[in-house]
Scaffold this active site. Structure first.
Site, PDB file in Angstrom:
ATOM      1  N   SER A 140      -2.916  -4.295  -8.085  1.00 50.66           N
ATOM      2  CA  SER A 140      -3.615  -3.308  -8.910  1.00 50.66           C
ATOM      3  C   SER A 140      -3.173  -1.900  -8.519  1.00 50.66           C
ATOM      4  CB  SER A 140      -5.127  -3.426  -8.648  1.00 50.66           C
ATOM      5  OG  SER A 140      -5.834  -2.376  -9.275  1.00 50.66           O
ATOM      6  N   TYR A 162     -12.651  -4.460  -2.814  1.00 49.22           N
ATOM      7  CA  TYR A 162     -11.663  -4.901  -3.814  1.00 49.22           C
ATOM      8  C   TYR A 162     -10.296  -4.270  -3.542  1.00 49.22           C
ATOM      9  CZ  TYR A 162      -9.375  -5.212  -8.414  1.00 49.22           C
ATOM     10  OH  TYR A 162      -8.483  -5.427  -9.441  1.00 49.22           O
TER      11      TYR A 162
END
Ligand code: NAD
Ligand code: MG
Length: 296
Positions: A188, A201
């Site tokens: 990401s 995360y």
């Protein structure tokens, strides 16, 4: 879309404000407004993956669904893994794959379990006769403002889903992979430029980068390639089911130079490219699809 040759990236897809729409995780994309575009109407295949057998985790919705649809349209048989509560989204993907005359294998279950993460490989090999490509897309993201509020349960389940499951699934897959196989991970923008509300995360997404690069080195002598894709803000169920605070949903993606969120369909070609022999000299790379947010 106007002219295929010359499409303005600023308004090719939805670029308005998104309505707030809380769902509990993992969320169903068929209940979203607008429904994410996973290429159901637009992706056209040209036989790039004819005869391949592909496993896509998180293939019911979002980015994994866009990859699964594209893979089937490029000629592959496709197995998808998802959580049992996502069955309605998974059923749609099954129909889309079968509409291409390809085999669809649905594998509901929880990737936080080592046993399940390994079992899925056996199931794919049994049902598709082998395994050529792993697209590891499943992920968990829960926004939490303060580090004190990240429970050990959330921390553990985020790492198990995003990081541990990759180890387990690939451990089980190695004996079945031959030269020319391809593994694709999903990191990401958060693995490069982490947000303050995504501590746990973002840490997993940094971990996935390291994992991808090291595994690429380890598997290169076997002729197996490993690459990662780093999406920017993409309109998916992950984001509306706790991945972002609801107050951030209307402006989701507006921070990018292209001034909008991406749609899952915009990642499909890269999942196809990295799966195919067209990318045979590409391994250990992390490729950003971020609307212009730099990964460096
Ligand atoms: P999504 O919610 O549509 O897909 C995530 C999928 O992960 C779910 O559909 C679910 O099937 C699967 N999953 C989650 N926990 C699981 C578990 N315990 N067991 C089995 N399956 C599980 O959302 P998405 O945005 O398409 O997410 C796909 C990937 O893209 C994730 O790894 C996410 O971190 C990554 N990503 C997304 C964005 C974004 O803005 N949407 C940005 C960067 C990276
Ligand atoms: Mg889903």
């Amino acid at each position: 879309m106007s002219n295929e040759q010359n499409v303005n990236p600023l308004n090719e897809y939805y670029n308005d404000e998104y309505p707030k729409q809380p769902q509990s995780p993992p969320g169903l994309q068929k209940e979203m407004d607008p429904v994410p575009d996973c290429g159901e109407e637009s992706y056209k295949g040209t036989g790039k993956l004819e005869g391949k057998r592909i496993l896509v985790t998180g293939g019911d919705s979002g980015i994994g669904r866009a990859a699964a649809i594209a893979y089937a349209r490029e000629g592959a048989d496709v197995a998808i893994v998802y959580l049992p509560e996502e069955q309605p989204d998974a059923d749609d993907v099954k129909s889309l794959i079968e509409a291409e005359g390809k085999k669809a294998v649905l594998i509901p279950g929880d990737l936080k379990s080592e046993e399940f993460s390994k079992e899925i490989v056996k199931k794919v090999v049994d049902e598709l006769g082998g395994l050529d490509v792993l697209a590891l897309v499943a992920g968990k993201q829960q926004s939490t403002s303060n580090i004190e509020d990240i429970t050990t349960e959330q921390l553990t389940s985020t790492f198990e889903t995003n990081v541990y499951s990759m180890f387990w699934t690939i451990q089980a897959a190695i004996p079945h992979l031959s030269e020319g196989a391809s593994i694709i991970t999903t990191t990401s923008i958060q693995g490069f430029s982490p947000s303050q509300n995504l501590l746990d995360y973002a840490s997993t997404k940094f971990a996935i980068r390291g994992f991808t690069i090291a595994l690429a080195k380890q598997l290169a002598p076997k002729g197996i390639r490993v690459n990662g894709i780093a999406p920017g803000p993409i309109w998916t169920a992950l984001q509306i089911s706790g991945g972002q605070p609801q107050e951030k949903i209307p402006e989701f993606g507006k921070e990018t130079p292209l001034n909008r969120a991406g749609q899952p369909a915009e990642l499909a070609d890269m999942y196809v490219y990295l799966a195919s022999a067209k990318s045979n000299y590409v391994t250990g790379e992390i490729i950003g699809i971020t609307g212009g947010l730099p990964i460096a």
